[in-house]
Design an enzyme around this catalytic site. Structure first.
Site, short mmCIF file in Angstrom:
data_model
loop_
_atom_site.label_atom_id
_atom_site.label_comp_id
_atom_site.label_asym_id
_atom_site.label_seq_id
_atom_site.Cartn_x
_atom_site.Cartn_y
_atom_site.Cartn_z
N THR A 37 0.83 -1.21 0.00
CA THR A 37 0.00 0.00 0.00
C THR A 37 0.86 1.25 0.00
O THR A 37 0.34 2.37 0.03
CB THR A 37 -0.93 0.04 1.24
OG1 THR A 37 -0.12 -0.10 2.42
CG2 THR A 37 -1.96 -1.06 1.21
N TYR A 144 -8.12 -6.59 12.91
CA TYR A 144 -7.01 -5.61 12.88
C TYR A 144 -6.64 -5.17 14.29
O TYR A 144 -5.46 -5.12 14.66
CB TYR A 144 -7.42 -4.40 12.03
CG TYR A 144 -6.46 -3.24 12.11
CD1 TYR A 144 -5.22 -3.29 11.50
CD2 TYR A 144 -6.79 -2.07 12.82
CE1 TYR A 144 -4.33 -2.21 11.57
CE2 TYR A 144 -5.92 -1.00 12.91
CZ TYR A 144 -4.69 -1.08 12.28
OH TYR A 144 -3.81 -0.02 12.36
N ASN A 173 -6.34 8.39 14.98
CA ASN A 173 -6.49 8.61 13.53
C ASN A 173 -5.50 9.64 12.98
O ASN A 173 -5.61 10.83 13.30
CB ASN A 173 -7.91 9.09 13.22
CG ASN A 173 -8.87 7.95 13.29
OD1 ASN A 173 -9.03 7.35 14.36
ND2 ASN A 173 -9.47 7.61 12.17
N VAL A 174 -4.56 9.15 12.21
CA VAL A 174 -3.52 10.01 11.69
C VAL A 174 -3.95 10.53 10.31
O VAL A 174 -4.56 9.80 9.53
CB VAL A 174 -2.19 9.23 11.56
CG1 VAL A 174 -1.05 10.15 11.19
CG2 VAL A 174 -1.88 8.48 12.86
N VAL A 188 -10.39 8.10 6.38
CA VAL A 188 -11.54 8.95 6.07
C VAL A 188 -11.12 10.35 5.62
O VAL A 188 -11.71 10.92 4.69
CB VAL A 188 -12.52 9.00 7.26
CG1 VAL A 188 -11.89 9.59 8.52
CG2 VAL A 188 -13.77 9.78 6.92
N1 LIG Z 1 -3.11 5.79 9.68
C1 LIG Z 1 -3.60 5.69 10.91
O1 LIG Z 1 -4.48 6.46 11.30
C2 LIG Z 1 -3.08 4.66 11.86
C3 LIG Z 1 -3.71 4.52 13.11
C4 LIG Z 1 -3.23 3.56 14.00
C5 LIG Z 1 -2.13 2.79 13.66
N2 LIG Z 1 -1.55 2.92 12.43
C6 LIG Z 1 -0.39 2.08 12.13
O2 LIG Z 1 0.63 2.88 11.54
C7 LIG Z 1 1.38 2.12 10.60
C8 LIG Z 1 1.48 2.84 9.28
O3 LIG Z 1 0.18 3.02 8.73
P1 LIG Z 1 -0.13 3.97 7.49
O4 LIG Z 1 -1.39 4.65 7.77
O5 LIG Z 1 1.09 4.76 7.15
O6 LIG Z 1 -0.44 2.89 6.37
P2 LIG Z 1 0.23 2.61 4.94
O7 LIG Z 1 -0.57 1.54 4.32
O8 LIG Z 1 0.40 3.87 4.19
O9 LIG Z 1 1.65 2.06 5.37
C9 LIG Z 1 1.93 0.70 5.62
C10 LIG Z 1 3.18 0.33 4.83
O10 LIG Z 1 3.52 -1.02 5.12
C11 LIG Z 1 3.90 -1.64 3.89
N3 LIG Z 1 3.71 -3.08 4.01
C12 LIG Z 1 2.53 -3.78 4.07
N4 LIG Z 1 2.77 -5.09 4.15
C13 LIG Z 1 4.13 -5.24 4.16
C14 LIG Z 1 4.98 -6.37 4.21
N5 LIG Z 1 4.51 -7.61 4.28
N6 LIG Z 1 6.33 -6.17 4.19
C15 LIG Z 1 6.84 -4.92 4.09
N7 LIG Z 1 6.07 -3.81 4.02
C16 LIG Z 1 4.72 -3.97 4.06
C17 LIG Z 1 2.99 -1.01 2.85
O11 LIG Z 1 3.46 -1.15 1.53
C18 LIG Z 1 2.96 0.44 3.32
O12 LIG Z 1 4.00 1.21 2.74
C19 LIG Z 1 0.69 0.76 10.52
O13 LIG Z 1 1.38 -0.14 11.35
C20 LIG Z 1 -0.70 1.01 11.08
O14 LIG Z 1 -1.26 -0.14 11.66
C21 LIG Z 1 -2.00 3.83 11.52
#
Ligand SMILES: NC(=O)c1ccc[n+]([C@@H]2O[C@H](COP(=O)([O-])OP(=O)(O)OC[C@H]3O[C@@H](n4cnc5c(N)ncnc54)[C@H](O)[C@@H]3O)[C@@H](O)[C@H]2O)c1
Length: 312
Positions: A37, A144, A173-174, A188
């Site tokens: 992603t 999740y 929520n980031v 969202v």
């Molecule tokens: N965005 C939010 O609001 C939010 C809230 C709580 C926690 N998080 C956590 O923050 C982290 C980053 O989230 P994000 O919003 O930047 O999402 P994102 O999808 O943009 O980033 C996740 C990244 O992980 C990579 N990835 C997925 N599977 C992989 C694998 N098997 N090996 C190597 N890389 C892999 C994807 O390619 C992507 O670049 C995650 O761990 C997520 O659970 C995010």
């Protein structure tokens, strides 16, 4: 003293790519990402300053040599979506639990000093008490949320059993630049930005009165760095939020006001696994990690909107 080396798993993703920019002035930065992603374009203007490794955290032998000897591993790689973990639970289980175990094991064996783990506020579930404090019993409502919680527990056990320093940060929520709005699983606010600029109606699932503690991505990146440096915090978990909460209806109204348009949203059925209200108690992060978020929601929204205006 040799330059410190930082590894960011998931560094081509939304939050990871912001963290990479925060880390560059502090040492050598390597990214591990399989681009599921994430996108290389998220690292475009910093690519000459970092190392990029296209690798999968599910494959221990592929990532172990890349982690060896690093000062800090920031573990953000995940399949980060509640609905996706319900529609298709196996891949998210494998990445979010098995992959996290691999990262922690490779870090412990590779003598990494500390792992900072991206945990999730979804672990709190629907407990009625607000704000959410770190001592509350977790009540995960989706695969999740369970997966991210297991990662937290593993992080703390790697600290106590294997001598690896770990700090878990429960992100709320980031939002901000480079959040991908192209999928049904997108965050969202990225979808709101896309619809606002296209002058189309977003779909809000539920009545829109659900509230979230929206946190600007640069504040989260800064907190990750502070968590890598702070003393006396190993084995602990901290909320990484802003300490406020906004309903989706209010946010859409704010965005329309900033943009000077009026577009009524559509409403769809509530989504399974979604929590109703969420807001962080930030007292521990302030006291122990010396963190205070810098961005108000208005400022964060303005910056984010400007970025989408250029990018889309
Ligand atoms: N965005 C939010 O609001 C939010 C809230 C709580 C926690 N998080 C956590 O923050 C982290 C980053 O989230 P994000 O919003 O930047 O999402 P994102 O999808 O943009 O980033 C996740 C990244 O992980 C990579 N990835 C997925 N599977 C992989 C694998 N098997 N090996 C190597 N890389 C892999 C994807 O390619 C992507 O670049 C995650 O761990 C997520 O659970 C995010």
């Amino acid at each position: 003293m040799p330059e410190k080396r930082y590894v960011v798993t998931g560094g081509a993703g939304f939050i990871g790519s912001s963290l990479v920019r925060t880390l560059i002035p502090h040492g050598k930065v390597s990214v591990i990402d399989n681009l599921l992603t994430g996108f290389e374009r998220n690292l475009e203007e910093v690519c000459s300053k970092i190392e990029f490794h296209r690798a999968d955290i599910r494959v221990f032998s592929a990532i172990a040599p890349l982690l060896m000897g690093a000062d800090t591993v920031f573990h953000l790689a995940a399949i980060p979506s509640v609905p996706r973990s319900i529609d298709d639970p196996v891949p998210s289980h494998e990445v979010n639990i098995d992959g996290t175990f691999n990262v922690l094991r490779a870090a412990a064996e590779g003598r990494v000093r500390r792992v900072v783990y991206a945990a999730s506020s979804s672990a709190y579930g629907d407990t009625p008490t607000l704000p959410k404090t770190e001592s509350m019993r977790p009540m995960p409502k989706s695969p999740y949320a369970v997966q991210k919680l297991v990662g937290e527990y593993y992080a703390s056990v790697f600290d106590s059993c294997f001598g690896l320093e770990t700090v878990a940060l429960r992100f709320f929520n980031v939002y901000g630049p480079r959040q991908d709005p192209s999928s049904q699983y997108s965050g969202v606010l990225s979808l709101f930005m896309k619809h606002l600029l296209a002058r189309t109606a977003p779909t809000i699932f539920g009545d829109g009165e659900q509230t979230r503690d929206f946190t600007y991505v640069e504040d989260v990146a800064e907190l990750c760095f502070k968590a890598s440096q702070a003393e006396g915090v190993s084995g602990k978990m901290f909320n990484a939020g802003n300490g406020g909460r906004f309903s989706l209806n209010l946010l859409w109204r704010l965005l329309q006001k900033i943009e000077g348009v009026e577009i009524a949203p559509r409403y769809g059925p509530p989504r399974p696994g979604d929590v109703r209200d969420s807001m962080a108690d930030t007292a521990s992060a302030i006291a122990e990690l010396r963190h205070a978020p810098r961005f108000s929601i208005e400022e964060g929204l303005r910056r984010t909107l400007e970025w989408y205006r250029q990018a889309l």
